[in-house]
Design a protein around this motif. Structure first.
Motif, PDB file in Angstrom:
ATOM      1  N   SER A 241      -8.988  24.105  52.287  1.00 23.37           N
ATOM      2  CA  SER A 241      -8.140  25.159  52.850  1.00 23.37           C
ATOM      3  C   SER A 241      -7.213  25.756  51.809  1.00 23.37           C
ATOM      4  O   SER A 241      -6.624  26.813  52.024  1.00 23.37           O
ATOM      5  N   LEU A 242      -7.087  25.067  50.655  1.00 24.69           N
ATOM      6  CA  LEU A 242      -6.185  25.555  49.614  1.00 24.69           C
ATOM      7  C   LEU A 242      -6.896  26.418  48.589  1.00 24.69           C
ATOM      8  O   LEU A 242      -6.301  26.818  47.589  1.00 24.69           O
ATOM      9  N   SER A 243      -8.166  26.683  48.787  1.00 26.65           N
ATOM     10  CA  SER A 243      -8.916  27.460  47.803  1.00 26.65           C
ATOM     11  C   SER A 243      -8.477  28.917  47.831  1.00 26.65           C
ATOM     12  O   SER A 243      -7.901  29.403  48.796  1.00 26.65           O
ATOM     13  N   GLY A 244      -8.764  29.586  46.713  1.00 28.57           N
ATOM     14  CA  GLY A 244      -8.424  31.002  46.619  1.00 28.57           C
ATOM     15  C   GLY A 244      -7.234  31.253  45.717  1.00 28.57           C
ATOM     16  O   GLY A 244      -6.456  30.366  45.423  1.00 28.57           O
ATOM     17  N   GLU A 245      -7.114  32.465  45.256  1.00 26.95           N
ATOM     18  CA  GLU A 245      -6.037  32.869  44.369  1.00 26.95           C
ATOM     19  C   GLU A 245      -5.004  33.704  45.118  1.00 26.95           C
ATOM     20  O   GLU A 245      -5.318  34.350  46.121  1.00 26.95           O
ATOM     21  N   VAL A 246      -3.749  33.677  44.619  1.00 33.41           N
ATOM     22  CA  VAL A 246      -2.728  34.557  45.163  1.00 33.41           C
ATOM     23  C   VAL A 246      -3.139  35.993  44.854  1.00 33.41           C
ATOM     24  O   VAL A 246      -3.544  36.296  43.728  1.00 33.41           O
ATOM     25  N   PRO A 247      -3.095  36.925  45.821  1.00 32.19           N
ATOM     26  CA  PRO A 247      -3.522  38.300  45.551  1.00 32.19           C
ATOM     27  C   PRO A 247      -2.682  38.937  44.453  1.00 32.19           C
ATOM     28  O   PRO A 247      -1.502  38.634  44.286  1.00 32.19           O
ATOM     29  N   THR A 248      -3.299  39.836  43.715  1.00 26.66           N
ATOM     30  CA  THR A 248      -2.598  40.472  42.602  1.00 26.66           C
ATOM     31  C   THR A 248      -1.565  41.469  43.099  1.00 26.66           C
ATOM     32  O   THR A 248      -1.815  42.215  44.061  1.00 26.66           O
ATOM     33  N   PRO A 249      -0.379  41.508  42.471  1.00 26.70           N
ATOM     34  CA  PRO A 249       0.629  42.499  42.849  1.00 26.70           C
ATOM     35  C   PRO A 249       0.410  43.853  42.177  1.00 26.70           C
ATOM     36  O   PRO A 249       1.190  44.775  42.378  1.00 26.70           O
ATOM     37  N   ILE A 250      -0.662  43.982  41.357  1.00 25.08           N
ATOM     38  CA  ILE A 250      -0.949  45.245  40.663  1.00 25.08           C
ATOM     39  C   ILE A 250      -1.748  46.140  41.600  1.00 25.08           C
ATOM     40  O   ILE A 250      -2.839  45.780  42.056  1.00 25.08           O
ATOM     41  N   ARG A 251      -1.207  47.319  41.882  1.00 26.83           N
ATOM     42  CA  ARG A 251      -1.810  48.223  42.865  1.00 26.83           C
ATOM     43  C   ARG A 251      -1.889  49.645  42.324  1.00 26.83           C
ATOM     44  O   ARG A 251      -1.193  49.997  41.362  1.00 26.83           O
ATOM     45  N   PRO A 252      -2.691  50.502  42.972  1.00 24.50           N
ATOM     46  CA  PRO A 252      -2.702  51.921  42.582  1.00 24.50           C
ATOM     47  C   PRO A 252      -1.331  52.553  42.803  1.00 24.50           C
ATOM     48  O   PRO A 252      -0.513  52.057  43.594  1.00 24.50           O
ATOM     49  N   LEU A 253      -1.104  53.679  42.128  1.00 23.10           N
ATOM     50  CA  LEU A 253       0.202  54.340  42.211  1.00 23.10           C
ATOM     51  C   LEU A 253       0.532  54.799  43.620  1.00 23.10           C
ATOM     52  O   LEU A 253       1.709  54.869  43.996  1.00 23.10           O
ATOM     53  N   ASP A 254      -0.485  55.132  44.406  1.00 18.66           N
ATOM     54  CA  ASP A 254      -0.226  55.640  45.759  1.00 18.66           C
ATOM     55  C   ASP A 254      -0.186  54.530  46.816  1.00 18.66           C
ATOM     56  O   ASP A 254      -0.136  54.798  48.009  1.00 18.66           O
ATOM     57  N   PHE A 255      -0.214  53.259  46.378  1.00 15.41           N
ATOM     58  CA  PHE A 255      -0.228  52.149  47.319  1.00 15.41           C
ATOM     59  C   PHE A 255       1.114  52.020  48.036  1.00 15.41           C
ATOM     60  O   PHE A 255       2.178  52.103  47.419  1.00 15.41           O
ATOM     61  N   SER A 256       1.064  51.855  49.350  1.00 17.39           N
ATOM     62  CA  SER A 256       2.266  51.666  50.159  1.00 17.39           C
ATOM     63  C   SER A 256       2.192  50.289  50.821  1.00 17.39           C
ATOM     64  O   SER A 256       1.360  50.075  51.711  1.00 17.39           O
ATOM     65  N   PRO A 257       3.024  49.321  50.406  1.00 16.81           N
ATOM     66  CA  PRO A 257       2.914  47.959  50.936  1.00 16.81           C
ATOM     67  C   PRO A 257       3.341  47.869  52.398  1.00 16.81           C
ATOM     68  O   PRO A 257       4.188  48.627  52.868  1.00 16.81           O
ATOM     69  N   HIS A 258       2.719  46.922  53.087  1.00 16.68           N
ATOM     70  CA  HIS A 258       3.121  46.626  54.463  1.00 16.68           C
ATOM     71  C   HIS A 258       4.205  45.555  54.430  1.00 16.68           C
ATOM     72  O   HIS A 258       3.991  44.469  53.897  1.00 16.68           O
ATOM     73  N   HIS A 259       5.388  45.864  54.950  1.00 27.11           N
ATOM     74  CA  HIS A 259       6.484  44.920  54.970  1.00 27.11           C
ATOM     75  C   HIS A 259       6.431  44.079  56.243  1.00 27.11           C
ATOM     76  O   HIS A 259       6.376  44.612  57.358  1.00 27.11           O
ATOM     77  N   VAL A 260       6.451  42.750  56.065  1.00 24.34           N
ATOM     78  CA  VAL A 260       6.393  41.859  57.220  1.00 24.34           C
ATOM     79  C   VAL A 260       7.740  41.854  57.942  1.00 24.34           C
ATOM     80  O   VAL A 260       8.783  42.161  57.351  1.00 24.34           O
ATOM     81  N   THR A 261       7.714  41.511  59.199  1.00 27.12           N
ATOM     82  CA  THR A 261       8.922  41.395  60.019  1.00 27.12           C
ATOM     83  C   THR A 261       9.220  39.922  60.247  1.00 27.12           C
ATOM     84  O   THR A 261       8.349  39.157  60.676  1.00 27.12           O
ATOM     85  N   LEU A 262      10.455  39.510  59.942  1.00 29.16           N
ATOM     86  CA  LEU A 262      10.864  38.126  60.151  1.00 29.16           C
ATOM     87  C   LEU A 262      11.387  37.968  61.577  1.00 29.16           C
ATOM     88  O   LEU A 262      12.338  38.650  61.975  1.00 29.16           O
ATOM     89  N   ASN A 263      10.783  37.084  62.320  1.00 31.46           N
ATOM     90  CA  ASN A 263      11.178  36.833  63.704  1.00 31.46           C
ATOM     91  C   ASN A 263      12.108  35.632  63.795  1.00 31.46           C
ATOM     92  O   ASN A 263      11.924  34.641  63.083  1.00 31.46           O
ATOM     93  N   ASP A 264      13.102  35.727  64.674  1.00 33.27           N
ATOM     94  CA  ASP A 264      14.098  34.665  64.843  1.00 33.27           C
ATOM     95  C   ASP A 264      13.473  33.476  65.576  1.00 33.27           C
ATOM     96  O   ASP A 264      13.015  33.596  66.702  1.00 33.27           O
ATOM     97  N   ARG A 265      13.451  32.323  64.890  1.00 32.14           N
ATOM     98  CA  ARG A 265      12.913  31.095  65.490  1.00 32.14           C
ATOM     99  C   ARG A 265      14.030  30.175  66.001  1.00 32.14           C
ATOM    100  O   ARG A 265      13.768  29.070  66.465  1.00 32.14           O
ATOM    101  N   GLY A 266      15.286  30.630  65.863  1.00 32.53           N
ATOM    102  CA  GLY A 266      16.412  29.853  66.349  1.00 32.53           C
ATOM    103  C   GLY A 266      17.082  29.046  65.259  1.00 32.53           C
ATOM    104  O   GLY A 266      16.431  28.569  64.324  1.00 32.53           O
TER     105      GLY A 266
END
Length: 597
Positions: free
Chosen positions: A561-586
């Motif tokens: 389950s630990l296989s795989g690489e961290v995705p690269t942060p290098i993107r095209p100039l027009d790339f718009s990242p999706h920002h995650v939403t942090l939910n309150d867990r208490g």
């Protein structure tokens, strides 16, 4: 788990000495051990114990100032120490191979991965080019490297640290050696990549029947991998035995001290705050500090353009940090964890205005956006940084006293005799002898140099210290001393820490709160106890699952389950990242449901 194959490598009475101005100095003294086919022998000990010198002696790769003075090393009946250099060249890489700690310095930067892999095959196996390339491709597939045919044409700098280490393992195993020596093969790797490499080595050992000599100071790795253990101290073997007896009934005081210094993940699950090392478990937990933040970060974003083409225009963009927010209160430790490339260190540098950024940052009430170096000078009195490699961050031409005094001079905080008094006090405070301040950095050990860096950071009386992997390069006992010092200073002076690390066991020991970064964003943040006992995000769970436990009875099973690489942060100039939403867990615990993309 102990293997029952024939003895492949038998080392008897290995001794070595180093030449110095005072004469010969013994650095290996009567070292003996044996390893069987399909077995892993771990050689454990701290820096200077003789682990690496032992391996280099077997490979006949000792530096010119060191020579073997006695003993024998029998590989399938032949004494490696008695072979001529010409004979050894035929054995080295063929019957006995080695993986080094830092793959980037072990791989030729001007040769492709494919050429480096085929070179040994053509030399030792006299393979034609096509057959050698096919074997190289087969080995890259065996070490589970993604897109292996593409990797053959790439250069080392185009691969991540984990990928480069896989290439080194493929090179070492390509000729089916009888013995594989791995010298700290995972020390520089993130915890998930480390788990992948250890799992890979176990699989390949089983497949090829190779005897493995694993050299490490990480007792968690020893517990995970070893059949037998050899503990070394100051060039001598102080204890040897099967892995279970070494961990359950260590006999030598040095072994017991080595095991006692290991931070153990989960040992503080019932506490609400960090524990000062050495304090009894019954000590009341330290609550997370309250009050106005000394560091306030909102929507911090760091991006770097990559230039190329004839006119060197921007062609790609690195999304290092993407809109993160957090606070740190006086006397609080917020740990920032995650794998290499997730944006941890960049965040720390942004707080000191060492990289361009956008968003809002306040340090002790000072807004730092747009400040030049001159305007940042008073702010930097309130925030200082301790780096991972103390030797690289100390000028080798200056005495350590002058290095600690330099910030006092720059900020005009003391003059003349007052500087000497302040520096002497700082040396005492971090556990160093004041009379040693006339020495230079190379005259100190790694742990002592890190104490010098702490004294230097403390000299201006900061309210916040950014500790960027400040103990990851240290042995466990030295690491314990430095962490205890940092926690004592926090209790005494009310210093806040941004503690950047990938070592989850250390993070659990020192933190009030923990923030988990992935792909430039915080995916989970909350009190230490909540994050470690009830991790909500899949990536946090993955990090915790990957931590080796210093107990051979609690070895992990399938790590696929630990296989795989961290995705690269290098993107095209027009790339718009999706920002995650942090939910309150208490209880101040927030976590995202999705992965950043």
């Amino acid at each position: 788990m102990t293997a029952s194959g024939d003895i492949v490598l038998d080392v008897r009475g290995l001794s070595a000495e180093a030449r110095s101005e005072e004469g010969g100095k013994v650095i290996l003294d009567d070292v003996s051990f044996s390893v069987r086919a399909g077995e892993t022998l771990c050689i454990a000990g701290e820096s200077g114990s003789g682990k690496s010198i032992t391996s280099l002696s077997l490979m006949r790769l000792l530096p010119g100032s060191v020579r073997v003075t006695g003993g024998e090393a029998l590989l399938a009946g032949r004494d490696l120490l008695a072979l001529s250099e010409r004979e050894m060249r035929r054995v080295r890489g063929d019957e006995i191979a080695m993986i080094f700690q830092e793959p980037m310095t072990s791989l030729n930067p001007v040769m492709t991965v494919g050429r480096q892999l085929t070179e040994a095959l053509r030399m030792h196996r006299d393979m034609p080019a096509r057959a050698a390339r096919a074997r190289a491709l087969e080995m890259l597939e065996a070490v589970r490297l993604s897109e292996p045919s593409r990797r053959l044409a790439q250069y080392p700098h185009e691969l991540s640290g984990g990928m480069r280490q896989r290439v080194m393992i493929a090179m070492a195993l390509s000729c089916n050696p009888k013995v594989l020596i791995a010298d700290e093969p995972t020390t520089a790797l993130d915890v998930t990549v480390q788990a992948q490499i250890l799992s890979l080595m176990n699989d390949l050992k089983s497949e090829f029947g190779t005897a493995v000599v694993l050299i490490t100071h990480d007792m968690g790795v020893v517990a995970e991998m070893a059949d037998h253990v050899l503990v070394m101290n100051r060039g001598r073997v102080v204890e040897t035995g099967d892995v279970f007896s070494i961990f359950s009934e260590p006999r030598d005081p040095y072994t017991r001290g080595l095991l006692a210094a290991v931070p153990r993940l989960g040992s503080l699950a019932d506490r609400d705050g960090p524990r000062v090392r050495g304090a009894p478990r019954a000590t009341p937990p330290a609550p997370a500090p309250e009050g106005a933040p000394v560091v306030s970060v909102r929507d911090l974003t760091v991006r770097f353009d990559i230039h190329g083409g004839l006119l060197q225009r921007p062609i790609r963009r690195v999304h290092a940090v993407e809109g993160i927010s957090f606070d740190i209160r006086p006397g609080e430790t917020l740990s920032l964890v995650g794998e290499s490339g997730c944006g941890k260190s960049t965040t720390g540098k942004a707080l000191l205005n060492l990289v361009p950024w956008s968003g809002a940052v306040e340090i002790a009430g000072h807004r730092t956006a747009g400040l030049d170096d001159r305007a940042m000078r008073p702010v930097r009195r309130d925030i200082q940084m301790i780096f991972q490699d103390p030797f690289a961050s100390l000028d080798p031409r200056m005495t350590v006293g002058d290095l600690v005094a330099e910030p006092l001079v720059i900020h005009d905080l003391a003059r003349g005799a007052e500087i000497d008094e302040r520096v002497a006090w700082l040396f005492e405070r971090v556990g160093l002898e004041p009379q040693h301040r006339t020495r230079h950095p190379h005259e100190f050990s790694g742990g002592q140099r890190q104490r010098i860096c702490i004294a230097r950071a403390l000299s201006v009386g900061p309210k916040v210290i950014v500790a960027d992997e400040s103990v990851s390069a240290l042995d466990v006992s030295v690491q314990a001393q430095v962490l205890e010092l940092m926690q004592e200073l926090q209790a005494e002076l009310g210093i806040a820490y941004l503690f950047i690390s990938h070592d989850m066991a250390v993070v659990e020991e020192v933190s009030h709160r923990v923030a988990v970064m992935y792909f430039g964003q915080i995916v989970e943040i909350g009190p230490r106890r909540a994050v470690f006992t009830d991790p909500c995000h899949a990536y946090t769970q993955r990090l915790l699952e990957a931590v080796p436990i210093a107990d051979p009875r609690r070895r992990r099973g399938d790590l696929s389950s630990l296989s795989g690489e961290v995705p690269t942060p290098i993107r095209p100039l027009d790339f718009s990242p999706h920002h995650v939403t942090l939910n309150d867990r208490g209880g101040g615990h927030f976590a995202a449901d999705a992965m950043p993309s």
